[in-house]
Design an enzyme around this catalytic site. Structure first.
Site, PDB file in Angstrom:
ATOM      1  N   LYS A 231       0.850  -1.199   0.000  1.00 34.88           N
ATOM      2  CA  LYS A 231       0.000   0.000   0.000  1.00 34.88           C
ATOM      3  C   LYS A 231       0.878   1.238   0.000  1.00 34.88           C
ATOM      4  O   LYS A 231       1.743   1.401   0.853  1.00 34.88           O
ATOM      5  CB  LYS A 231      -0.922   0.047   1.222  1.00 34.88           C
ATOM      6  CG  LYS A 231      -1.995   1.152   1.094  1.00 34.88           C
ATOM      7  CD  LYS A 231      -2.630   1.527   2.408  1.00 34.88           C
ATOM      8  CE  LYS A 231      -1.855   2.574   3.162  1.00 34.88           C
ATOM      9  NZ  LYS A 231      -1.851   3.924   2.500  1.00 34.88           N
ATOM     10  N   GLU A 307       9.354   0.351  11.311  1.00 32.95           N
ATOM     11  CA  GLU A 307      10.371   1.411  11.323  1.00 32.95           C
ATOM     12  C   GLU A 307       9.607   2.703  11.567  1.00 32.95           C
ATOM     13  O   GLU A 307       8.870   3.179  10.705  1.00 32.95           O
ATOM     14  CB  GLU A 307      11.138   1.440   9.998  1.00 32.95           C
ATOM     15  CG  GLU A 307      12.442   2.214  10.082  1.00 32.95           C
ATOM     16  CD  GLU A 307      12.286   3.665   9.698  1.00 32.95           C
ATOM     17  OE1 GLU A 307      12.191   4.495  10.632  1.00 32.95           O
ATOM     18  OE2 GLU A 307      12.251   3.970   8.502  1.00 32.95           O
ATOM     19  N   CYS A 341      12.883  10.412   9.421  1.00 38.42           N
ATOM     20  CA  CYS A 341      12.631   9.813  10.735  1.00 38.42           C
ATOM     21  C   CYS A 341      13.859   9.849  11.630  1.00 38.42           C
ATOM     22  O   CYS A 341      13.735   9.882  12.860  1.00 38.42           O
ATOM     23  CB  CYS A 341      12.146   8.378  10.564  1.00 38.42           C
ATOM     24  SG  CYS A 341      13.251   7.346   9.584  1.00 38.42           S
ATOM     25  N   GLU A 438       8.524  14.432  17.735  1.00 39.34           N
ATOM     26  CA  GLU A 438       9.033  14.382  16.371  1.00 39.34           C
ATOM     27  C   GLU A 438       8.291  15.430  15.540  1.00 39.34           C
ATOM     28  O   GLU A 438       7.113  15.276  15.237  1.00 39.34           O
ATOM     29  CB  GLU A 438       8.843  12.993  15.772  1.00 39.34           C
ATOM     30  CG  GLU A 438       9.456  12.841  14.393  1.00 39.34           C
ATOM     31  CD  GLU A 438       9.272  11.444  13.824  1.00 39.34           C
ATOM     32  OE1 GLU A 438      10.200  10.952  13.159  1.00 39.34           O
ATOM     33  OE2 GLU A 438       8.200  10.849  14.031  1.00 39.34           O
TER      34      GLU A 438
END
Length: 540
Positions: A231, A307, A341, A438
């Site tokens: 996806k 991840e 990230c 983040e």
């Protein structure tokens, strides 16, 4: 270039004890006097006069069982140009029924089709043909990636596409080197282990590096003989659909790779919870990773690799060359619009050099070229979409409200698209949201520390553990920090070195498992022990 070993295509690497290449540091000032004269952003690249992308949109449907097809519902959704917010194309909107069709095709291809029964060498040759086709179409792919994602075209062309090719060369090389072991037993038995493909792999990729994340997921899964339902991120579906067509041209059998575009709560949730999917791999936020993990557990307890997010410390030690450290810290945070990230988003600087570092970090941010990512020399394009744009601005407001010092930036750039000024905060403390969460944007938070023990404790006081950077001339200091930091990757005097063979993944809430390198193969293999008796063996 793609045929040789590429150790640092997405890399900024500085020797703390040697001179820095003139190309890398061509815009660095050599004295504090020069920095003091900088008054404004160097963002002369016009935001109103946008380049027309040199590529056509060819694929907007799902790829299921070797055919491009509309969504079962007939629905489509818009995908946008982040430079302007305008619609690029409408793409098939997948939901549970499309996932069911894709999984059925992948299951049949695994159980009945030729892919798992091919020799590993034959599978390897298909992966190599695909890599060659990517190289042939690299200009179109780079343009499409920039158009749909907003990353600098030079970054896509010179770094990401060559690394994409290299990754598939790497996994093609592994395809015929996967094997089990012969195990000695305490008795007259022959024991061997078989490393078998796990089956149908469900894969969900993010929007920040669409093509590279495609390679990180698809490469090892195919090398091990699995079939796939992938996806795409709803923000960036276009390049995955394009390269899926190249896999067909390379000779991949129908149903081995199926690509569905759609939203997380519908298509993503259906894939994670599907009872006929044998394994799920997800890259994205930690909060969504929790949902994927729960869905996998509640369905058929399928294994999951994750991840996830990060809040990586970048530690500048007392002995650092400040000019070099400023450039590397700048790269570690602002690369890819800060949408990385593992971005070095907590810049810890020793108190002895803190003030000088702040002055020069501000000047470097002010010189950062922000603009249309298709234009030469542009370092920073737009954020991905309205949601991410507004999220970054909220964190900037939080930084101001929490009394961090705004050194530069702090607002949008231009009147259209999702451009944000490179932003630097000083006097940041660990309790501020900009030092904890983040942000995923061009916001550098610079903190002060006194000694190594203190910075180790503070760097590790986070729910994340994806990566860290260390900048020092002292090998003992480097060794102390690399062993003490609770993260999956530590870059010493470099950052964002993403070689195909280097494993990548996190500690704590930054994920489960590793991608790239030999470790990524383990995600897509089952280990079977086979035991048979030995009659009158000559030896045991």
């Amino acid at each position: 270039m793609a045929a040789r070993r590429i150790s640092s295509l997405l890399t900024c690497s500085l020797s703390a004890s040697s001179s820095v290449s003139s190309s890398l540091l061509s815009s660095i000032g050599k004295s504090s006097g020069r920095y003091a004269s900088v008054k404004r952003f160097s963002n002369a690249a016009a935001l109103e006069d946008l380049v027309v992308p040199p590529v056509q949109i060819s694929y907007t449907q799902h790829l299921i069982d070797g055919k491009f097809v509309d969504a079962a519902s007939g629905k489509t959704f818009p995908t946008y140009d982040p430079r302007s917010g305008e619609v690029i194309a409408r793409v098939a909107e997948g939901d549970a029924e499309d996932i069911n069709r894709a999984v059925a095709a992948a299951r049949e291809a695994f159980d009945e089709g030729p892919w798992p029964k091919m020799t590993p060498y034959e599978r390897s040759r298909i992966l190599l043909r695909f890599a060659d086709l990517v190289e042939k179409h690299s200009e179109e792919l780079a343009a499409l990636e920039t158009w749909n994602n907003g990353k600098p075209h030079e970054q896509a062309t010179k770094s990401e596409l060559p690394l994409l090719v290299r990754l598939f060369h790497y996994y093609a090389g592994w395809a015929d080197k996967i094997h089990g072991l012969t195990v000695p037993a305490d008795g007259p038995h022959h024991v061997q282990t078989l490393h078998e493909p796990i089956g149908v792999a469900g894969q969900i990729i993010p929007w920040n590096f669409p093509l590279l994340m495609f390679a990180w997921k698809v490469g090892p899964a195919l090398a091990c003989g699995n079939t796939i339902v992938l996806k795409t991120a709803e923000q960036t579906p276009l390049t995955a659909l394009y390269v899926a067509k190249l896999f067909q041209e390379a000779g991949l059998p129908p149903g081995v790779l199926n690509v569905v575009s759609g939203y997380g709560p519908s298509a993503g949730a259906a894939l994670a919870s599907h009872m006929d999917v044998d394994k799920v791999a997800f890259t994205g936020s930690t909060d969504t990773g929790k949902i994927v993990l729960e869905s996998a557990a509640r369905s058929n307890l399928k294994p999951v690799t994750l991840e996830l997010g990060g809040k990586s410390p970048f530690i500048v030690c007392e002995d650092a060359d400040v000019d070099q450290a400023v450039e590397l810290a700048h790269f570690a945070l602002f690369f890819n619009q800060g949408q990385c990230c593992c971005a070095g988003s907590r810049t810890y600087v020793h108190e002895r050099i803190y003030d000088e570092f702040i002055e020069k970090a501000k000047a470097r941010a002010l010189r950062r070229i922000v603009g249309d990512p298709f234009k030469n020399g542009v370092e920073q394009g737009p954020q991905i979409d309205t949601e991410q744009f507004e999220k970054v601005l909220r964190y900037i407001r939080s930084g101001k409200e929490s009394k961090a010092t705004l050194e530069c930036g702090g607002d949008r750039l231009g009147t259209k698209g999702y451009f944000i000024q490179p932003t630097v905060f000083s006097n940041v403390t660990d309790d501020m949201l900009i030092a904890q969460d983040e942000i995923f944007g061009p916001v550098q938070s610079i903190l002060k520390f006194k000694d190594i023990d203190e910075v180790i404790r503070r760097a590790n006081t986070t729910r994340y553990g994806l990566a860290a950077g260390v900048f020092t001339k002292n090998i003992d200091t480097a060794n102390t920090l690399t062993r003490a930091l609770r993260v999956g990757t530590v870059w010493v005097n470099c950052f964002d070195v993403f070689d195909a063979a280097i494993p990548f993944g996190g500690y704590k809430m930054s994920g489960i498992g590793r991608e790239k390198g030999i470790y990524s193969l383990h995600n897509y293999l089952q280990v079977k022990a086979v035991v048979t008796p030995l009659k009158n063996p000559a030896w045991l």
